[in-house]
Design a protein around this motif. Sequence first.
Motif, PDB file in Angstrom:
ATOM      1  N   GLY A  34      24.311  87.657 -53.453  1.00  0.00           N
ATOM      2  CA  GLY A  34      22.878  87.724 -53.193  1.00  0.00           C
ATOM      3  C   GLY A  34      22.051  87.016 -54.244  1.00  0.00           C
ATOM      4  O   GLY A  34      22.569  86.570 -55.275  1.00  0.00           O
ATOM      5  N   PRO A  35      20.733  86.921 -54.010  1.00  0.00           N
ATOM      6  CA  PRO A  35      19.832  86.236 -54.939  1.00  0.00           C
ATOM      7  C   PRO A  35      19.820  86.833 -56.339  1.00  0.00           C
ATOM      8  O   PRO A  35      19.631  86.113 -57.320  1.00  0.00           O
ATOM      9  N   GLY A  36      20.038  88.133 -56.449  1.00  0.00           N
ATOM     10  CA  GLY A  36      20.092  88.754 -57.771  1.00  0.00           C
ATOM     11  C   GLY A  36      21.220  88.208 -58.618  1.00  0.00           C
ATOM     12  O   GLY A  36      21.081  88.050 -59.839  1.00  0.00           O
ATOM     13  N   ASP A  37      22.339  87.917 -57.975  1.00  0.00           N
ATOM     14  CA  ASP A  37      23.482  87.335 -58.689  1.00  0.00           C
ATOM     15  C   ASP A  37      23.168  85.922 -59.164  1.00  0.00           C
ATOM     16  O   ASP A  37      23.582  85.510 -60.252  1.00  0.00           O
ATOM     17  N   VAL A  38      22.420  85.180 -58.350  1.00  0.00           N
ATOM     18  CA  VAL A  38      21.989  83.831 -58.747  1.00  0.00           C
ATOM     19  C   VAL A  38      21.114  83.926 -59.989  1.00  0.00           C
ATOM     20  O   VAL A  38      21.286  83.172 -60.949  1.00  0.00           O
ATOM     21  N   LYS A  39      20.195  84.868 -59.972  1.00  0.00           N
ATOM     22  CA  LYS A  39      19.298  85.064 -61.116  1.00  0.00           C
ATOM     23  C   LYS A  39      20.085  85.368 -62.385  1.00  0.00           C
ATOM     24  O   LYS A  39      19.801  84.820 -63.450  1.00  0.00           O
ATOM     25  N   ASP A  40      21.097  86.216 -62.277  1.00  0.00           N
ATOM     26  CA  ASP A  40      21.913  86.574 -63.440  1.00  0.00           C
ATOM     27  C   ASP A  40      22.648  85.362 -64.007  1.00  0.00           C
ATOM     28  O   ASP A  40      22.681  85.157 -65.230  1.00  0.00           O
ATOM     29  N   ILE A  41      23.229  84.552 -63.134  1.00  0.00           N
ATOM     30  CA  ILE A  41      23.941  83.355 -63.592  1.00  0.00           C
ATOM     31  C   ILE A  41      22.982  82.377 -64.246  1.00  0.00           C
ATOM     32  O   ILE A  41      23.242  81.864 -65.340  1.00  0.00           O
ATOM     33  N   ALA A  42      21.842  82.116 -63.593  1.00  0.00           N
ATOM     34  CA  ALA A  42      20.869  81.169 -64.140  1.00  0.00           C
ATOM     35  C   ALA A  42      20.333  81.644 -65.487  1.00  0.00           C
ATOM     36  O   ALA A  42      20.188  80.843 -66.424  1.00  0.00           O
ATOM     37  N   ALA A  43      20.064  82.924 -65.618  1.00  0.00           N
ATOM     38  CA  ALA A  43      19.565  83.468 -66.885  1.00  0.00           C
ATOM     39  C   ALA A  43      20.614  83.335 -67.987  1.00  0.00           C
ATOM     40  O   ALA A  43      20.289  82.982 -69.130  1.00  0.00           O
ATOM     41  N   SER A  44      21.866  83.595 -67.651  1.00  0.00           N
ATOM     42  CA  SER A  44      22.941  83.474 -68.640  1.00  0.00           C
ATOM     43  C   SER A  44      23.101  82.036 -69.115  1.00  0.00           C
ATOM     44  O   SER A  44      23.315  81.789 -70.308  1.00  0.00           O
ATOM     45  N   ILE A  45      22.979  81.094 -68.196  1.00  0.00           N
ATOM     46  CA  ILE A  45      23.064  79.674 -68.582  1.00  0.00           C
ATOM     47  C   ILE A  45      21.890  79.305 -69.474  1.00  0.00           C
ATOM     48  O   ILE A  45      22.053  78.680 -70.518  1.00  0.00           O
ATOM     49  N   HIS A  46      20.704  79.717 -69.074  1.00  0.00           N
ATOM     50  CA  HIS A  46      19.489  79.359 -69.818  1.00  0.00           C
ATOM     51  C   HIS A  46      19.518  79.887 -71.254  1.00  0.00           C
ATOM     52  O   HIS A  46      18.959  79.270 -72.155  1.00  0.00           O
ATOM     53  N   GLU A  47      20.187  81.013 -71.470  1.00  0.00           N
ATOM     54  CA  GLU A  47      20.246  81.634 -72.795  1.00  0.00           C
ATOM     55  C   GLU A  47      21.321  81.040 -73.704  1.00  0.00           C
ATOM     56  O   GLU A  47      21.378  81.369 -74.890  1.00  0.00           O
ATOM     57  N   MET A  48      22.177  80.169 -73.180  1.00  0.00           N
ATOM     58  CA  MET A  48      23.258  79.589 -73.992  1.00  0.00           C
ATOM     59  C   MET A  48      22.714  78.671 -75.079  1.00  0.00           C
ATOM     60  O   MET A  48      21.736  77.952 -74.857  1.00  0.00           O
ATOM     61  N   ASP A  49      23.384  78.696 -76.229  1.00  0.00           N
ATOM     62  CA  ASP A  49      23.063  77.744 -77.297  1.00  0.00           C
ATOM     63  C   ASP A  49      23.334  76.333 -76.805  1.00  0.00           C
ATOM     64  O   ASP A  49      24.413  76.063 -76.266  1.00  0.00           O
ATOM     65  N   GLY A  50      22.363  75.455 -76.961  1.00  0.00           N
ATOM     66  CA  GLY A  50      22.534  74.067 -76.565  1.00  0.00           C
ATOM     67  C   GLY A  50      21.947  73.747 -75.201  1.00  0.00           C
ATOM     68  O   GLY A  50      22.013  72.609 -74.760  1.00  0.00           O
ATOM     69  N   ILE A  51      21.359  74.742 -74.528  1.00  0.00           N
ATOM     70  CA  ILE A  51      20.721  74.507 -73.235  1.00  0.00           C
ATOM     71  C   ILE A  51      19.219  74.392 -73.443  1.00  0.00           C
ATOM     72  O   ILE A  51      18.589  75.266 -74.041  1.00  0.00           O
ATOM     73  N   GLU A  52      18.659  73.308 -72.938  1.00  0.00           N
ATOM     74  CA  GLU A  52      17.225  73.048 -73.090  1.00  0.00           C
ATOM     75  C   GLU A  52      16.421  73.596 -71.918  1.00  0.00           C
ATOM     76  O   GLU A  52      15.355  74.182 -72.099  1.00  0.00           O
ATOM     77  N   ASP A  53      16.920  73.396 -70.692  1.00  0.00           N
ATOM     78  CA  ASP A  53      16.158  73.798 -69.516  1.00  0.00           C
ATOM     79  C   ASP A  53      17.093  73.954 -68.322  1.00  0.00           C
ATOM     80  O   ASP A  53      18.159  73.342 -68.276  1.00  0.00           O
ATOM     81  N   THR A  54      16.676  74.793 -67.368  1.00  0.00           N
ATOM     82  CA  THR A  54      17.408  74.940 -66.106  1.00  0.00           C
ATOM     83  C   THR A  54      16.423  74.975 -64.945  1.00  0.00           C
ATOM     84  O   THR A  54      15.269  75.365 -65.114  1.00  0.00           O
ATOM     85  N   GLN A  55      16.888  74.545 -63.806  1.00  0.00           N
ATOM     86  CA  GLN A  55      16.156  74.672 -62.549  1.00  0.00           C
ATOM     87  C   GLN A  55      17.167  75.142 -61.520  1.00  0.00           C
ATOM     88  O   GLN A  55      18.264  74.580 -61.417  1.00  0.00           O
TER      89      GLN A  55
END
Length: 76
Positions: free
Chosen positions: A49-70
């Motif tokens: 579901g969409p909540g799982d997408v949000k969790d994955i995107a948030a985890s990626i965005h918080e990684m060291d070395g990540i500038e931005d996500t869409q």
Amino acid sequence: MVTAYVMVKASTGDVDRLKQSMLDLDAGVETVSIVAGDVDFIVKANVDGPGDVKDIAASIHEMDGIEDTQTYIAMD
């Protein structure tokens, strides 16, 4: 089932480490592709579901070395 694509812009050249970190995030992460263009990675996820997408995107965005996500959710 929800299919989503996360466009990821990195602020580091350590692409191999970032790719592996994204692959290790969640069983729903299907592929991580290093690409040329405006972004550095495209992550494809298939989740319940969409909540799982949000969790994955948030985890990626918080990684060291990540500038931005869409994040984009497929409609078909």
